[in-house]
Design an enzyme around this catalytic site. Structure first.
Site, PDB file in Angstrom:
ATOM      1  CB  ILE A   5       5.340   2.156  -6.145  1.00 52.94           C
ATOM      2  CG1 ILE A   5       6.628   2.990  -6.142  1.00 52.94           C
ATOM      3  CG2 ILE A   5       5.204   1.399  -7.464  1.00 52.94           C
ATOM      4  CD1 ILE A   5       7.895   2.169  -6.228  1.00 52.94           C
ATOM      5  N   GLY A   6       2.429   1.549  -5.059  1.00 52.30           N
ATOM      6  CA  GLY A   6       1.184   0.792  -5.141  1.00 52.30           C
ATOM      7  C   GLY A   6      -0.023   1.684  -5.333  1.00 52.30           C
ATOM      8  NE  ARG A   7      -1.278   5.851  -0.799  1.00 48.48           N
ATOM      9  CZ  ARG A   7      -0.097   5.965  -0.164  1.00 48.48           C
ATOM     10  NH1 ARG A   7       0.460   4.891   0.379  1.00 48.48           N
ATOM     11  NH2 ARG A   7       0.528   7.130  -0.084  1.00 48.48           N
ATOM     12  N   GLY A   8       0.048   5.046  -6.118  1.00 49.75           N
ATOM     13  CA  GLY A   8       0.191   6.093  -7.117  1.00 49.75           C
ATOM     14  C   GLY A   8       0.471   5.620  -8.524  1.00 49.75           C
ATOM     15  CE  LYS A  50      12.254   1.582 -14.685  1.00 45.42           C
ATOM     16  NZ  LYS A  50      12.402   1.061 -13.329  1.00 45.42           N
ATOM     17  N   GLY A  79       0.805  -1.225   0.000  1.00 45.36           N
ATOM     18  CA  GLY A  79       0.000   0.000   0.000  1.00 45.36           C
ATOM     19  C   GLY A  79       0.829   1.261   0.000  1.00 45.36           C
TER      20      GLY A  79
END
Length: 388
Positions: free
Chosen positions: A13-16, A213, A10
């Site tokens: 990176i997970g949320r955004g 990348k 959470g």
């Protein structure tokens, strides 16, 4: 029936990143984490905002339609959710994959859905989904492994989006770079077809995307961070506004570009354009990204398949130039005893307690007979001599 996605992690990176695009694709997102503060905040808040930042300004999106479960206290609930979900993603860090694998394995084993679960690890590491898949198999009964493809399909991914450090009072809201790339293998899904997520670029062969990348964005970002830290710069933008550091970053990326062009048959013009785009992106002052945040976890970042030793080792094998990469590697080794970063403390300990050759093996995982190894030992010896 509503589409459901399970996302482990959470954090920002997970949320955004991941949840934003799952939400846009019409999924209900079920966050899974072991951090009480994050889970409680997600359970108590009906929405949060993702603000995308670029040199053209800012735009804000509101994320809704999510739930959150603490897998530490409610594992059985997580298993039930996985058993009826369409996709499982994660952004927990490569070292945490082995800890989330057991509950995912139980959820997969409990599935009776006609369509296999899609499993995609969204980590900054090569073959992260393969790694997770192996941990899941290690936690599955031997007689059930053969039929696992009926219940789950595993696809590697390459993610590219800068998530800077967040303001202390930001709560669940995330400030994030507008640019992104999310490439995922399509072939593992076979006759079932891949999930319908418009933000994903589905590809048949992922390695060129992953290495381009990792060896451009991550190598460039980390090079700026370590040189910036050792020069007393505060942010990545500050570091890259220094002509000397900017020139070094460009030299490093010219070396990795030579590998990418030769190995993956990407044109020199295309890769040069990509390099310049990346330098512009990570120079963005609006991201306000601290060098300590980008440089954290130096032991992982100097390991065998990572952003410095990964390309340098391949260049050494091919007879290419890697001197600038060795300079960046040296700066990473000087990222020691940084407040709040356990790996930087461990790095100092490894360098203090081992011979140059033994420290080189422990940190990079290179074989002693590898053509890059003597060059690595020389760098390690120099850093050790300076810190005695």
């Amino acid at each position: 029936m509503e589409k459901k996605a399970i996302h482990f992690g959470g954090g920002n990176i997970g949320r955004g990143f991941v949840a934003e695009f799952l939400h846009a694709a019409g999924y209900e997102v079920v966050f899974v984490d072991v951090m009480d503060s994050i889970i409680n905040a997600l359970q108590e808040t009906k929405s949060y905002q993702v603000t995308e930042v670029s040199d053209e300004g800012e735009s804000t999106k509101t994320i809704t339609n999510y739930r959150a479960i603490n897998s530490k206290t409610h594992e059985s609930d997580v298993i039930k959710e996985i058993a009826t979900a369409g996709i499982v993603t994660c952004a927990v860090g490569p070292n945490i994959l082995k800890f989330i694998a057991p509950v995912i394995a139980k959820g997969i084993d409990a599935r009776t859905e006609a369509t296999p679960l899609a499993v995609v690890a969204c980590e900054n590491a090569i073959g992260a989904t393969d790694t997770l898949h192996q941990f899941i198999k290690d936690n599955t009964a031997l007689e059930r492994i053969g039929s696992m493809p009926d219940r789950a399909r595993f696809a590697n991914s390459a993610i590219d989006r800068i998530v800077p450090g967040q303001a202390p009072d930001s709560g669940l809201n995330v400030r994030i770079e507008k640019f992104y790339e999310w490439a995922v293998e399509s072939t593992p899904f076979g006759e079932f077809g891949h999930p319908d997520i418009p933000a994903i670029h589905w590809v048949g062969h992922l390695e060129p995307y992953i290495e381009r990348k990792l060896f451009t964005v991550n190598t460039g970002h980390a090079t700026a961070a370590y040189y910036g830290y050792n020069a007393g710069k505060k942010t990545i933008a500050d570091a890259l506004h220094d002509d000397r550091i900017r020139g070094i970053v460009r030299d490093v990326l010219q070396e990795t570009a030579s590998l990418i062009i030769d190995k993956h048959e990407i044109s020199a013009a295309e890769q040069q354009e990509y390099v310049e785009t990346i330098i512009t992106r990570i120079s963005n002052p609006y991201l306000e990204d601290n060098v300590e945040r980008v440089g954290r976890a130096p032991i992982r970042k100097v390991s065998r398949k990572e952003r410095f030793i990964g390309p340098a080792s391949q260049l050494a094998e091919r007879g290419g130039k890697f001197q600038s990469l060795m300079g960046a590697f040296e700066m990473a080794l000087r990222f020691q005893n940084v407040e709040g970063d356990e790996e930087s403390v461990e790095l100092a300990k490894v360098l203090k307690e081992n011979s140059p050759a033994d420290a080189a093996v422990q940190l990079t995982g290179l074989d002693r007979d590898h053509p890059l190894f003597p060059h690595v030992v020389k760098v390690v010896d120099g850093v050790q001599s300076d810190t005695k």
